[in-house]
Enzyme design. Structure first.
Site, PDB file in Angstrom:
ATOM      1  N   ARG A  27     -12.377 -11.846 -14.862  1.00 58.01           N
ATOM      2  CA  ARG A  27     -11.174 -12.187 -13.623  1.00 58.01           C
ATOM      3  C   ARG A  27     -12.474 -12.351 -12.614  1.00 58.01           C
ATOM      4  NH1 ARG A  27      -8.381  -6.916 -11.708  1.00 58.01           N
ATOM      5  NH2 ARG A  27      -7.246  -6.537 -13.952  1.00 58.01           N
ATOM      6  N   ARG A  31      -9.940 -12.501  -6.686  1.00 56.52           N
ATOM      7  CA  ARG A  31      -9.647 -11.691  -4.471  1.00 56.52           C
ATOM      8  C   ARG A  31     -10.978 -11.788  -4.206  1.00 56.52           C
ATOM      9  NH1 ARG A  31      -6.651  -6.263  -4.577  1.00 56.52           N
ATOM     10  NH2 ARG A  31      -7.901  -5.961  -6.641  1.00 56.52           N
ATOM     11  N   ARG A  40      -3.261 -17.237  -3.386  1.00 58.11           N
ATOM     12  CA  ARG A  40      -2.278 -15.924  -3.439  1.00 58.11           C
ATOM     13  C   ARG A  40      -1.478 -16.162  -2.777  1.00 58.11           C
ATOM     14  NH1 ARG A  40      -2.238 -11.031  -2.469  1.00 58.11           N
ATOM     15  NH2 ARG A  40      -1.810  -9.326  -4.033  1.00 58.11           N
ATOM     16  N   ASP A  77      -1.408 -12.306 -16.442  1.00 58.25           N
ATOM     17  CA  ASP A  77      -2.039 -10.510 -16.558  1.00 58.25           C
ATOM     18  C   ASP A  77      -1.663  -9.727 -17.903  1.00 58.25           C
ATOM     19  OD1 ASP A  77      -2.860  -8.398 -14.294  1.00 58.25           O
ATOM     20  OD2 ASP A  77      -1.752  -7.487 -15.392  1.00 58.25           O
ATOM     21  N   TYR A 154       0.831   1.741 -19.613  1.00 61.80           N
ATOM     22  CA  TYR A 154       0.974   1.292 -18.548  1.00 61.80           C
ATOM     23  C   TYR A 154       2.406   1.652 -18.817  1.00 61.80           C
ATOM     24  CZ  TYR A 154      -3.199   0.288 -16.545  1.00 61.80           C
ATOM     25  OH  TYR A 154      -4.511  -0.515 -15.657  1.00 61.80           O
TER      26      TYR A 154
HETATM   27  O1  CP3 Z   1      -9.616 -12.824 -15.609  1.00 63.58           O
HETATM   28  C1  CP3 Z   1      -9.370 -13.884 -14.871  1.00 63.58           C
HETATM   29  O2  CP3 Z   1      -9.685 -13.670 -14.762  1.00 63.58           O
HETATM   30  C2  CP3 Z   1      -8.099 -13.572 -15.612  1.00 63.58           C
HETATM   31  C3  CP3 Z   1      -6.820 -13.141 -15.298  1.00 63.58           C
HETATM   32  C4  CP3 Z   1      -6.616 -11.281 -15.609  1.00 63.58           C
HETATM   33  C5  CP3 Z   1      -5.628 -10.733 -14.130  1.00 63.58           C
HETATM   34  N1  CP3 Z   1      -5.324  -9.727 -15.113  1.00 63.58           N
HETATM   35  C6  CP3 Z   1      -5.397 -11.393 -12.912  1.00 63.58           C
HETATM   36  C7  CP3 Z   1      -5.491 -10.534 -12.066  1.00 63.58           C
HETATM   37  C8  CP3 Z   1      -6.889 -10.555 -16.706  1.00 63.58           C
HETATM   38  C9  CP3 Z   1      -7.623 -11.091 -17.669  1.00 63.58           C
HETATM   39  C10 CP3 Z   1      -5.927  -9.536 -16.295  1.00 63.58           C
HETATM   40  C11 CP3 Z   1      -6.532  -8.647 -17.500  1.00 63.58           C
HETATM   41  C12 CP3 Z   1      -6.050  -7.325 -16.528  1.00 63.58           C
HETATM   42  N2  CP3 Z   1      -5.034  -6.991 -16.100  1.00 63.58           N
HETATM   43  C13 CP3 Z   1      -6.248  -5.506 -17.446  1.00 63.58           C
HETATM   44  C14 CP3 Z   1      -7.118  -5.854 -18.732  1.00 63.58           C
HETATM   45  C15 CP3 Z   1      -8.671  -6.194 -18.099  1.00 63.58           C
HETATM   46  C16 CP3 Z   1      -9.219  -5.262 -17.017  1.00 63.58           C
HETATM   47  O3  CP3 Z   1      -9.257  -5.468 -16.072  1.00 63.58           O
HETATM   48  O4  CP3 Z   1      -9.553  -4.444 -17.841  1.00 63.58           O
HETATM   49  C17 CP3 Z   1      -5.547  -4.840 -17.210  1.00 63.58           C
HETATM   50  C18 CP3 Z   1      -5.884  -3.427 -17.493  1.00 63.58           C
HETATM   51  C19 CP3 Z   1      -4.596  -5.790 -15.916  1.00 63.58           C
HETATM   52  C20 CP3 Z   1      -3.508  -4.405 -14.844  1.00 63.58           C
HETATM   53  C21 CP3 Z   1      -3.702  -4.758 -14.004  1.00 63.58           C
HETATM   54  N3  CP3 Z   1      -3.319  -6.151 -13.457  1.00 63.58           N
HETATM   55  C22 CP3 Z   1      -4.250  -4.161 -13.076  1.00 63.58           C
HETATM   56  C23 CP3 Z   1      -4.733  -2.485 -12.933  1.00 63.58           C
HETATM   57  C24 CP3 Z   1      -4.168  -4.943 -11.435  1.00 63.58           C
HETATM   58  C25 CP3 Z   1      -4.556  -4.238 -10.058  1.00 63.58           C
HETATM   59  C26 CP3 Z   1      -6.324  -4.046 -10.150  1.00 63.58           C
HETATM   60  C27 CP3 Z   1      -6.026  -4.966  -8.765  1.00 63.58           C
HETATM   61  O5  CP3 Z   1      -7.646  -5.701  -8.793  1.00 63.58           O
HETATM   62  O6  CP3 Z   1      -5.746  -4.798  -7.831  1.00 63.58           O
HETATM   63  C28 CP3 Z   1      -3.815  -5.524 -12.040  1.00 63.58           C
HETATM   64  C29 CP3 Z   1      -3.350  -7.273 -10.690  1.00 63.58           C
HETATM   65  C30 CP3 Z   1      -3.977  -8.824 -11.169  1.00 63.58           C
HETATM   66  N4  CP3 Z   1      -4.609  -8.744 -12.629  1.00 63.58           N
HETATM   67  C31 CP3 Z   1      -4.692  -9.111 -10.030  1.00 63.58           C
HETATM   68  C32 CP3 Z   1      -5.217 -10.000 -10.671  1.00 63.58           C
HETATM   69  C33 CP3 Z   1      -6.424 -11.711 -10.386  1.00 63.58           C
HETATM   70  C34 CP3 Z   1      -5.114  -8.497  -9.096  1.00 63.58           C
HETATM   71  C35 CP3 Z   1      -3.771  -8.982  -8.149  1.00 63.58           C
HETATM   72  C36 CP3 Z   1      -4.298  -9.736  -6.855  1.00 63.58           C
HETATM   73  O7  CP3 Z   1      -3.651  -8.689  -5.787  1.00 63.58           O
HETATM   74  O8  CP3 Z   1      -4.087 -10.988  -6.245  1.00 63.58           O
END
Ligand code: CP3
Length: 358
Positions: A27, A31, A40, A77, A154
């Site tokens: 990640r 944010r 964003r 994602d 999910y």
């Molecule tokens: O690592 C990176 O920088 C690459 C981008 C990346 C994202 N999601 C961006 C993202 C990667 C590799 C993921 C994988 C992902 N997504 C996982 C597996 C990794 C982990 O964290 O266990 C999972 C379970 C998801 C599902 C997901 N997507 C969730 C649970 C959320 C919401 C949680 C949160 O942080 O708000 C997302 C959204 C998400 N994916 C964001 C980002 C940067 C936040 C979006 C935002 O509000 O801008």
């Protein structure tokens, strides 16, 4: 592959002797970075950001430009596949990902098809191509997927969950249907990862965020077996077999030996795993990636450096009977993390890790 200016990460994954420990952070685009929040906002919402290759490229590059990390990860994602299967992903502010059309019946499973990676998920492949061009060989690009079990969780829960009662109930009551669902996701993941490699991804990571919620036996049957299929399929493909694959099961520290048996190249470790023990358990079979507690990134630079040194010391000296170490956190960096702590982390690992590579 050899046009890379910094190929430390790939050389480490190949088990070569290297001059220091490479670092990237799960990640790393997110944010906690003000420039991410600005892009964003410009995109309007998270999914538009993912679906617009130029903007996905912009946010992928932000942590590379700011911190000089040793690898970039595709901005996307794990939920793109179920979205392309028709479940309609929405990201609700303060709630997280939600599907408008979750899996609720056998008919829902029967109706699923394998998405066409270049057509239905073409925006991901276009992002990979745009990012590779923009990186211009600075550092390698990591592609990724969710594990079949994590995606199924999910899809069946319809959103995040604390107790996983729907997906686990489904697994216990209708194992045959659960396997049918996991197989179609697996087939989709294989096509998706192959397409990412063909578009330019130079290594791959499988995020099994929820495999650790299972008993050992059910982990093997419902999560690991499908990840093993993915590794085998990629290793059997002439264009993909040289692309390293890292498996990460959060909460899976007790299963490292079984995970290494899949033939993957690396294992991600969460922060609960003793990396010194893990190193001896897996021997020279896989590279280890991890595993500093992400919450340290919410504190201050001295604590960050101290905890980073603790991980480097715990892995210790790089010897021939072990394959290698890639520095990372044990899970994604959180929105509350301070950008200056990322600077301290990268600097500590890049300047201090050489002493562990005599
Ligand atoms: O690592 C990176 O920088 C690459 C981008 C990346 C994202 N999601 C961006 C993202 C990667 C590799 C993921 C994988 C992902 N997504 C996982 C597996 C990794 C982990 O964290 O266990 C999972 C379970 C998801 C599902 C997901 N997507 C969730 C649970 C959320 C919401 C949680 C949160 O942080 O708000 C997302 C959204 C998400 N994916 C964001 C980002 C940067 C936040 C979006 C935002 O509000 O801008």
């Amino acid at each position: 592959m050899t046009d890379l200016k910094n190929d430390l990460y790939l050389r480490t994954l190949r088990g070569e002797k290297v001059e220091r420990t490479p670092i990237w952070v799960m990640r790393q685009a997110g944010r906690y970075l003000p420039e991410y929040r600005a892009t964003r906002k410009q995109a309007g919402d998270f999914l538009t950001l993912c679906k617009t290759p130029e903007l996905a490229c912009e946010v992928t590059m932000q942590p590379i430009d700011r911190f000089g990390l040793d690898a970039a990860i595709l901005f996307s994602d794990i939920l793109t596949i179920p979205d392309a299967m028709g479940l309609e992903l929405v990201l609700e502010e303060g709630v997280g990902p939600v599907f408008n059309k979750p899996i609720r019946s056998q008919a829902d499973i029967d109706a699923l098809g394998v998405p066409d990676a270049e057509d239905d998920l073409g925006y991901v492949m276009n992002a990979v191509r745009v990012i590779r061009q923009e990186l211009n060989g600075r550092v390698p690009l990591i592609g990724f997927t969710g594990s079949p079990w994590t995606l199924a969780s999910y899809m069946v829960e319809g959103s995040g969950s604390k107790d996983f009662r729907r997906i686990k109930g489904f697994m216990f009551e209708s194992p045959k249907s659960a396997h049918q669902l996991l197989q179609i996701i697996t087939d989709s993941v294989i096509e998706y990862l192959k397409a990412q490699v063909k578009a330019g991804a130079q290594s791959l990571m499988v995020f099994d965020t929820w495999g650790g919620m299972l008993s050992t036996e059910n982990y093997q049957r419902f999560s690991l077996d499908y990840m093993a299929q993915i590794v085998s399929a990629l290793k059997a493909d002439a264009q993909c077999q040289d692309t390293p694959i890292v498996l990460f099961t959060k909460g899976g520290g007790q299963w490292l030996e079984m995970m290494a048996d899949t033939g993957c190249d690396g294992l991600g470790l969460d922060w609960t795993v003793d990396i010194a023990q893990a190193k001896h358990r897996v021997g020279d079979r896989v590279v280890l990636q991890g595993n500093m507690d992400p919450v340290v990134m919410n504190t201050h630079a001295p604590q960050v450096s101290e905890q980073a040194m603790a991980v480097l010391n715990a892995y210790g000296t790089h010897e021939d009977q072990h394959k290698g170490h890639i520095f990372n956190l044990g899970h994604g960096i959180q929105p509350f993390a301070k950008p200056e702590n990322m600077q301290a982390l990268v600097q500590t690992v890049q300047t201090e890790s050489g002493q562990f590579h005599p």
